[in-house]
Design an enzyme around this catalytic site. Structure first.
Site, PDB file in Angstrom:
ATOM      1  N   LYS A   1      52.645  33.256  32.924  1.00 44.95           N
ATOM      2  CA  LYS A   1      52.041  34.586  32.734  1.00 44.95           C
ATOM      3  C   LYS A   1      51.793  35.262  34.077  1.00 44.95           C
ATOM      4  CE  LYS A   1      47.373  35.097  32.141  1.00 44.95           C
ATOM      5  NZ  LYS A   1      46.749  36.087  33.039  1.00 44.95           N
ATOM      6  N   ASN A   2      51.220  34.524  35.021  1.00 47.13           N
ATOM      7  CA  ASN A   2      50.801  35.165  36.278  1.00 47.13           C
ATOM      8  C   ASN A   2      51.943  35.370  37.256  1.00 47.13           C
ATOM      9  OD1 ASN A   2      48.314  35.363  35.189  1.00 47.13           O
ATOM     10  ND2 ASN A   2      47.418  33.669  36.338  1.00 47.13           N
TER      11      ASN A   2
ATOM     12  N   ARG B   1      43.450  43.799  33.425  1.00 44.41           N
ATOM     13  CA  ARG B   1      43.288  43.783  34.882  1.00 44.41           C
ATOM     14  C   ARG B   1      44.636  43.944  35.581  1.00 44.41           C
ATOM     15  NH1 ARG B   1      40.224  43.648  39.508  1.00 44.41           N
ATOM     16  NH2 ARG B   1      41.343  42.484  41.087  1.00 44.41           N
TER      17      ARG B   1
ATOM     18  N   CYS C   1      35.717  41.855  33.566  1.00 41.21           N
ATOM     19  CA  CYS C   1      35.785  40.998  32.378  1.00 41.21           C
ATOM     20  C   CYS C   1      34.634  40.004  32.468  1.00 41.21           C
ATOM     21  CB  CYS C   1      37.133  40.306  32.311  1.00 41.21           C
ATOM     22  SG  CYS C   1      37.489  39.312  33.746  1.00 41.21           S
TER      23      CYS C   1
ATOM     24  N   ARG D   1      35.518  41.806  39.192  1.00 44.24           N
ATOM     25  CA  ARG D   1      36.941  42.062  39.469  1.00 44.24           C
ATOM     26  C   ARG D   1      37.157  43.379  40.232  1.00 44.24           C
ATOM     27  NH1 ARG D   1      39.753  38.779  35.755  1.00 44.24           N
ATOM     28  NH2 ARG D   1      41.447  38.788  37.258  1.00 44.24           N
ATOM     29  N   PRO D   2      36.508  43.583  41.387  1.00 41.53           N
ATOM     30  CA  PRO D   2      36.708  44.833  42.152  1.00 41.53           C
ATOM     31  C   PRO D   2      38.139  44.945  42.672  1.00 41.53           C
ATOM     32  CG  PRO D   2      35.495  43.234  43.445  1.00 41.53           C
ATOM     33  CD  PRO D   2      35.625  42.646  42.077  1.00 41.53           C
ATOM     34  N   ILE D   3      38.496  46.142  43.166  1.00 37.85           N
ATOM     35  CA  ILE D   3      39.857  46.343  43.703  1.00 37.85           C
ATOM     36  C   ILE D   3      39.810  46.902  45.133  1.00 37.85           C
ATOM     37  CG2 ILE D   3      40.963  46.661  41.439  1.00 37.85           C
ATOM     38  CD1 ILE D   3      40.824  49.702  41.918  1.00 37.85           C
ATOM     39  N   ASP D   4      38.687  46.712  45.802  1.00 38.21           N
ATOM     40  CA  ASP D   4      38.535  47.257  47.165  1.00 38.21           C
ATOM     41  C   ASP D   4      39.601  46.745  48.136  1.00 38.21           C
ATOM     42  OD1 ASP D   4      37.047  44.815  46.595  1.00 38.21           O
ATOM     43  OD2 ASP D   4      36.418  44.891  48.690  1.00 38.21           O
ATOM     44  N   LEU D   5      39.965  45.488  48.018  1.00 37.22           N
ATOM     45  CA  LEU D   5      40.972  44.930  48.947  1.00 37.22           C
ATOM     46  C   LEU D   5      42.335  45.594  48.738  1.00 37.22           C
ATOM     47  CD1 LEU D   5      40.018  41.129  48.749  1.00 37.22           C
ATOM     48  CD2 LEU D   5      39.239  42.849  50.405  1.00 37.22           C
TER      49      LEU D   5
ATOM     50  N   ASP E   1      41.602  28.846  37.408  1.00 34.08           N
ATOM     51  CA  ASP E   1      42.016  29.033  36.007  1.00 34.08           C
ATOM     52  C   ASP E   1      41.988  27.743  35.212  1.00 34.08           C
ATOM     53  OD1 ASP E   1      44.496  31.590  36.771  1.00 34.08           O
ATOM     54  OD2 ASP E   1      42.316  31.621  36.680  1.00 34.08           O
TER      55      ASP E   1
ATOM     56  N   ILE F   1      35.513  31.061  43.192  1.00 37.12           N
ATOM     57  CA  ILE F   1      36.375  32.253  43.138  1.00 37.12           C
ATOM     58  C   ILE F   1      35.741  33.378  42.328  1.00 37.12           C
ATOM     59  CG2 ILE F   1      38.641  33.159  42.491  1.00 37.12           C
ATOM     60  CD1 ILE F   1      38.813  31.169  44.773  1.00 37.12           C
TER      61      ILE F   1
ATOM     62  N   ARG G   1      46.376  35.716  24.927  1.00 37.74           N
ATOM     63  CA  ARG G   1      46.702  36.538  26.117  1.00 37.74           C
ATOM     64  C   ARG G   1      47.575  35.739  27.081  1.00 37.74           C
ATOM     65  NH1 ARG G   1      41.987  40.246  28.597  1.00 37.74           N
ATOM     66  NH2 ARG G   1      43.788  40.666  29.930  1.00 37.74           N
TER      67      ARG G   1
HETATM   68  C1  EPZ Z   1      44.863  36.514  39.721  1.00 35.76           C
HETATM   69  O1  EPZ Z   1      43.832  37.465  39.476  1.00 35.76           O
HETATM   70  C2  EPZ Z   1      45.166  35.866  38.374  1.00 35.76           C
HETATM   71  N1  EPZ Z   1      45.631  36.884  37.428  1.00 35.76           N
HETATM   72  C3  EPZ Z   1      43.906  35.206  37.827  1.00 35.76           C
HETATM   73  O2  EPZ Z   1      44.253  34.552  36.597  1.00 35.76           O
HETATM   74  C4  EPZ Z   1      43.434  34.143  38.835  1.00 35.76           C
HETATM   75  O3  EPZ Z   1      42.236  33.570  38.373  1.00 35.76           O
HETATM   76  C5  EPZ Z   1      43.206  34.813  40.201  1.00 35.76           C
HETATM   77  O4  EPZ Z   1      44.409  35.488  40.627  1.00 35.76           O
HETATM   78  C6  EPZ Z   1      42.818  33.801  41.271  1.00 35.76           C
HETATM   79  O5  EPZ Z   1      43.814  32.844  41.395  1.00 35.76           O
HETATM   80  C7  EPZ Z   1      46.913  37.291  37.483  1.00 35.76           C
HETATM   81  O6  EPZ Z   1      47.683  36.865  38.329  1.00 35.76           O
HETATM   82  C8  EPZ Z   1      47.346  38.304  36.452  1.00 35.76           C
HETATM   83  P1  EPZ Z   1      42.141  37.783  43.090  1.00 35.76           P
HETATM   84  P2  EPZ Z   1      43.410  38.533  40.636  1.00 35.76           P
HETATM   85  O7  EPZ Z   1      42.425  39.171  43.498  1.00 35.76           O
HETATM   86  O8  EPZ Z   1      44.622  38.957  41.373  1.00 35.76           O
HETATM   87  C9  EPZ Z   1      37.801  39.090  44.439  1.00 35.76           C
HETATM   88  C10 EPZ Z   1      44.048  33.972  34.320  1.00 35.76           C
HETATM   89  O9  EPZ Z   1      43.191  33.364  33.661  1.00 35.76           O
HETATM   90  N2  EPZ Z   1      38.433  40.381  44.782  1.00 35.76           N
HETATM   91  O10 EPZ Z   1      42.755  36.651  43.838  1.00 35.76           O
HETATM   92  O11 EPZ Z   1      42.561  39.554  40.020  1.00 35.76           O
HETATM   93  C11 EPZ Z   1      37.725  38.899  42.922  1.00 35.76           C
HETATM   94  O12 EPZ Z   1      36.587  39.546  42.388  1.00 35.76           O
HETATM   95  C12 EPZ Z   1      43.602  34.976  35.378  1.00 35.76           C
HETATM   96  O13 EPZ Z   1      45.285  33.834  34.184  1.00 35.76           O
HETATM   97  C13 EPZ Z   1      37.694  41.342  45.466  1.00 35.76           C
HETATM   98  O14 EPZ Z   1      36.523  41.134  45.772  1.00 35.76           O
HETATM   99  O15 EPZ Z   1      42.523  37.579  41.554  1.00 35.76           O
HETATM  100  C14 EPZ Z   1      37.643  37.400  42.782  1.00 35.76           C
HETATM  101  O16 EPZ Z   1      36.304  36.992  43.006  1.00 35.76           O
HETATM  102  C15 EPZ Z   1      42.094  35.079  35.505  1.00 35.76           C
HETATM  103  N3  EPZ Z   1      38.280  42.528  45.755  1.00 35.76           N
HETATM  104  C16 EPZ Z   1      38.525  36.901  43.931  1.00 35.76           C
HETATM  105  O17 EPZ Z   1      38.627  37.991  44.851  1.00 35.76           O
HETATM  106  C17 EPZ Z   1      39.581  42.801  45.419  1.00 35.76           C
HETATM  107  O18 EPZ Z   1      40.086  43.901  45.745  1.00 35.76           O
HETATM  108  C18 EPZ Z   1      39.917  36.475  43.484  1.00 35.76           C
HETATM  109  O19 EPZ Z   1      40.550  37.612  42.992  1.00 35.76           O
HETATM  110  C19 EPZ Z   1      40.327  41.808  44.741  1.00 35.76           C
HETATM  111  C20 EPZ Z   1      39.740  40.602  44.435  1.00 35.76           C
END
Ligand code: EPZ
Length: 416
Positions: free
Chosen positions: A22-23, A92, A116, A121-125, A305, A327, A397
């Protein structure tokens, strides 16, 4: 109300082929927009997150249809549009369209991706990194308006190796002018798969799988046919299912090199593992060993995960274990459901202490999110008696057919 009914308590016996990832496929669906033609994706899991992403792609003019386990996409005629609110807002992964829509169309409008239950799940980065490449992003009440007429390569450092932010930078950088150097990039196998897919389309990306990725922008990307790798999280879920319920199972199409951290934990739990080609045979005693200490961390550490499925398996292991979730800030929601079954778990902030019990008893349970729902299936298959799992659509999902897979592994399960 939809629910699964599982008769637990019998050791597992059977085999399952692991579905496509999926990912990996979700960012690759976004990347397919970069090719103004036909893209064929084989071994694509038939899961609701993929269905939602395809509905979103249609909102921008991409035509898609499924042929068995292959997806055919035609992104010849894209238009700037709006992702259907009832999909993009709740999923997301829609944020990953930002990079590819800006690269292809120079503009994008996206509803804010929902948070969720596992965290904000912010998107600032994502936004900070894309601004460095010339994107102008305006946060409007109903969503994010982005414009980037001529993306420029840039030197970008991610304060945290965010998977999604890494993917968005790559998706914009492959069509930018000049070179992009991305440091502290995510190293997950799904990043490697995305970069392999893009390089097959004609991109010039080096360093995928390390924390330093270099991307040289190119003018065009061409058509390809690509097979998605197996899903390491689905494989790990079924490994912990066996550790919880005991018995002997065979998993086929296992991405071994991506599961080192998981297989290390399973070895510590006393699970015998025998590899034969792409298959893995697991012998699990009636009761696994506990005394496990683990922290979730970015790849190649133990994956967040699989934290919930491991928590469920440790509820029956012999001894006291500790899991620290580093995480996501709210990923122990499933604990209260496990406690209904008699699990002895204490959560203190980001840590859960699990004291294994001799037996869990079946109960009426409620799934709240994808991996927590899968963890309830693990616990219910190992518990004595009947369990019901309500809201199990969350599991669909990410798991193509959890009912089929559980049955093939010898679990007595029905859906109502
Ligand atoms: C991906 O989510 C995966 N989803 C998630 O899988 C997985 O848990 C996660 O990576 C970590 O490995 C998909 O690939 C579709 P991140 P993503 O950006 O990209 C913080 C599942 O169950 N963060 O690495 O959203 C965030 O809040 C799902 O299959 C910021 O602060 O993960 C989190 O604490 C769940 N600002 C951490 O980083 C940002 O701009 C990891 O997030 C982005 C992230």
């Amino acid at each position: 109300m939809d629910y699964l009914e599982i008769e637990g308590g019998s050791p597992l016996c059977g085999e399952v082929r692991i579905q496509g990832s999926k990912n990996a496929v979700l960012p690759i669906l976004s990347a397919a927009l970069l090719n103004p033609g036909i893209t064929v994706i084989d071994n694509c899991p038939d899961i609701s997150d993929v269905k939602a992403m395809l509905e979103i792609l249609k909102g921008y003019g991409c035509r898609t249809h499924r042929e068995g386990d292959s997806l055919v996409l035609n992104a010849e005629h894209l238009h700037s549009g709006r992702a259907p609110e009832d999909y993009a807002g709740v999923m997301r992964s829609s944020i990953m369209l930002l990079g590819s829509l800006l690269a292809r169309l120079g503009e994008a409008f996206l509803p804010y991706p929902g948070g969720c239950v596992i965290g904000e799940r912010p998107i600032d980065l994502h936004l900070t990194a894309l601004r460095k490449m010339g994107a102008r992003l305006r946060e409007e009440p109903e969503g994010l308006k982005a414009v980037c007429a001529r993306p420029q390569g840039a030197d970008i450092y991610l304060p945290f190796p965010s998977v999604g932010a890494t993917e968005n930078v790559i998706l914009l950088a492959v069509r930018a002018e000049g070179d992009t150097l991305l440091q502290n990039a995510a190293r997950e196998p799904e990043i490697v798969e995305l970069c392999r897919f893009l390089n097959c389309m004609g991109a010039k990306i080096k360093g995928a799988g390390t924390s330093v990725i270099r991307i040289r922008g190119v003018k065009t990307l061409h058509e390809i046919r690509y097979r998605i790798m197996p899903d390491r999280i689905v494989a790990g879920t079924y490994m912990f299912l066996a550790a919880a319920a005991g018995g002997k199972i065979l998993l086929r199409d296992v991405p071994f090199e991506q599961l080192e951290a998981v297989r290390h934990i399973l070895k510590g739990m006393g699970i015998r593992q025998e590899r034969s080609g792409k298959s893995l045979l697991l012998w699990c005693p009636a009761r696994s060993r506990g005394e496990i200490q683990v922290c979730t961390s970015p790849y190649p550490g133990f994956p967040t995960d699989l934290q919930s499925p491991l928590t469920a398996a440790l509820c029956l292991a012999d001894g006291e274990s500790m899991i620290e979730e580093r995480i996501f800030e709210a990923r122990f929601k499933v604990v209260k459901e496990l406690q209904k079954m008699g699990a002895d778990i204490r959560v203190d902030g980001s840590r859960a202490c699990i004291r294994g019990v001799e037996r869990l008893k079946g109960a009426f349970l409620e799934a709240e999110e994808l991996r927590g729902g899968a963890a309830l299936c693990v616990a219910a298959a190992a518990a004595e008696g009947t369990s019901r799992i309500y809201q199990y659509h969350y599991i669909a999902r990410g798991y193509e057919n959890i009912i089929r897979d559980l049955k093939d592994l010898g679990v007595v399960v029905h859906c109502f």
